[in-house]
Structure formats: structure tokens, C-alpha cells
Design a protein around this motif. Structure first.
Motif, PDB file in Angstrom:
ATOM      1  N   UNK A  51       0.814  -1.224   0.000  1.00 38.76           N
ATOM      2  CA  UNK A  51       0.000   0.000   0.000  1.00 38.76           C
ATOM      3  C   UNK A  51       0.846   1.273   0.000  1.00 38.76           C
ATOM      4  N   UNK A  52       1.959   1.279   0.727  1.00 40.07           N
ATOM      5  CA  UNK A  52       2.819   2.468   0.747  1.00 40.07           C
ATOM      6  C   UNK A  52       3.471   2.716  -0.607  1.00 40.07           C
ATOM      7  N   UNK A  53       3.867   1.658  -1.294  1.00 38.32           N
ATOM      8  CA  UNK A  53       4.448   1.823  -2.624  1.00 38.32           C
ATOM      9  C   UNK A  53       3.419   2.358  -3.614  1.00 38.32           C
ATOM     10  N   UNK A  54       2.155   1.909  -3.495  1.00 35.27           N
ATOM     11  CA  UNK A  54       1.097   2.402  -4.380  1.00 35.27           C
ATOM     12  C   UNK A  54       0.816   3.875  -4.154  1.00 35.27           C
ATOM     13  N   UNK A  55       0.951   4.344  -2.913  1.00 36.48           N
ATOM     14  CA  UNK A  55       0.693   5.749  -2.594  1.00 36.48           C
ATOM     15  C   UNK A  55       1.881   6.662  -2.855  1.00 36.48           C
ATOM     16  N   UNK A  56       3.071   6.075  -2.956  1.00 39.98           N
ATOM     17  CA  UNK A  56       4.282   6.882  -3.148  1.00 39.98           C
ATOM     18  C   UNK A  56       4.143   7.764  -4.389  1.00 39.98           C
ATOM     19  N   UNK A  57       4.400   9.064  -4.202  1.00 39.85           N
ATOM     20  CA  UNK A  57       4.314  10.019  -5.307  1.00 39.85           C
ATOM     21  C   UNK A  57       2.921  10.571  -5.550  1.00 39.85           C
ATOM     22  N   UNK A  58       1.944  10.167  -4.746  1.00 37.73           N
ATOM     23  CA  UNK A  58       0.573  10.632  -4.987  1.00 37.73           C
ATOM     24  C   UNK A  58       0.299  12.003  -4.377  1.00 37.73           C
ATOM     25  N   UNK A  59       1.101  12.438  -3.401  1.00 40.36           N
ATOM     26  CA  UNK A  59       0.944  13.768  -2.828  1.00 40.36           C
ATOM     27  C   UNK A  59       1.732  14.732  -3.702  1.00 40.36           C
ATOM     28  N   UNK A  60       1.009  15.654  -4.324  1.00 37.12           N
ATOM     29  CA  UNK A  60       1.649  16.570  -5.254  1.00 37.12           C
ATOM     30  C   UNK A  60       2.271  17.747  -4.517  1.00 37.12           C
ATOM     31  N   UNK A  61       1.560  18.267  -3.520  1.00 38.97           N
ATOM     32  CA  UNK A  61       2.071  19.424  -2.801  1.00 38.97           C
ATOM     33  C   UNK A  61       1.602  19.351  -1.351  1.00 38.97           C
ATOM     34  N   UNK A  62       2.494  19.600  -0.442  1.00 44.52           N
ATOM     35  CA  UNK A  62       2.169  19.627   0.979  1.00 44.52           C
ATOM     36  C   UNK A  62       2.764  20.911   1.531  1.00 44.52           C
ATOM     37  N   UNK A  63       1.969  21.966   1.542  1.00 42.77           N
ATOM     38  CA  UNK A  63       2.484  23.268   1.992  1.00 42.77           C
ATOM     39  C   UNK A  63       2.012  23.548   3.414  1.00 42.77           C
ATOM     40  N   UNK A  64       2.913  23.920   4.252  1.00 50.16           N
ATOM     41  CA  UNK A  64       2.660  24.295   5.642  1.00 50.16           C
ATOM     42  C   UNK A  64       1.867  23.223   6.404  1.00 50.16           C
ATOM     43  N   UNK A  65       2.392  22.014   6.491  1.00 48.19           N
ATOM     44  CA  UNK A  65       1.642  20.933   7.128  1.00 48.19           C
ATOM     45  C   UNK A  65       1.484  21.090   8.641  1.00 48.19           C
ATOM     46  N   UNK A  66       2.308  21.926   9.270  1.00 56.68           N
ATOM     47  CA  UNK A  66       2.252  22.052  10.725  1.00 56.68           C
ATOM     48  C   UNK A  66       1.529  23.307  11.192  1.00 56.68           C
ATOM     49  N   UNK A  67       0.998  24.109  10.271  1.00 57.51           N
ATOM     50  CA  UNK A  67       0.240  25.299  10.655  1.00 57.51           C
ATOM     51  C   UNK A  67      -1.110  24.881  11.234  1.00 57.51           C
TER      52      UNK A  67
END
Length: 78
Positions: A51-67
């Protein structure tokens, strides 16, 4: 690859034969409704990746994840 098309009426009459053809040849069949493509039937191929390999690369942009997220930015069901 050549894609075969059959109408819903023809598929209903010959479903088992068509499914066996797809299974043996591997070629997909498009079922049409009033001449327009509606459904594609193709042979199942299991994905052996984790499952992790299938999801790898699926997040295109993660801006300010800790805000922090403001109260008005949450969607709720009432």
C-alpha cells in the motif's frame, strides 16, 4: 490495442461468452448505451505492490503541514 464495443442489449444476451473472451484475450470490451461508451470490462490484474508503494508520489504538494487549522476552515456535517 483494438477495443471491441458491444451494446448493452448484446452484452445482456452474450455476457458469459463476452466475459470469457475478455479473460482469455486480455483485450477490454466497451459496453455502449445508445451508441456512446458507458462501461469498460477488462481483465483483473492484482497489484502486488505494498500500500505504501502504491501511494508513493501521490501527494503533489504539501504546503505548511504544521500550521494550525482555523475554526472556520473545517467542514462539518450538521
Amino acid at each position: 490495442m483494438h477495443v471491441n464495443e458491444v451494446s448493452k442489449t448484446e452484452f445482456k444476451a452474450k455476457a458469459l461468452e463476452i466475459l470469457r473472451q475478455v479473460e482469455s484475450s486480455g483485450d477490454p470490451i466497451v459496453i455502449t448505451d445508445k451508441g456512446r461508451p458507458a462501461i469498460e470490462v477488462r481483465r483483473y490484474r492484482a497489484d502486488q505492490r505494498s500500500p505504501l508503494d502504491r501511494l508513493r508520489g501521490s501527494v503533489v504538494e504539501l504546503s505548511q503541514p504544521f500550521d494550525p487549522v482555523g475554526e472556520d476552515e473545517w467542514e462539518t456535517l450538521v
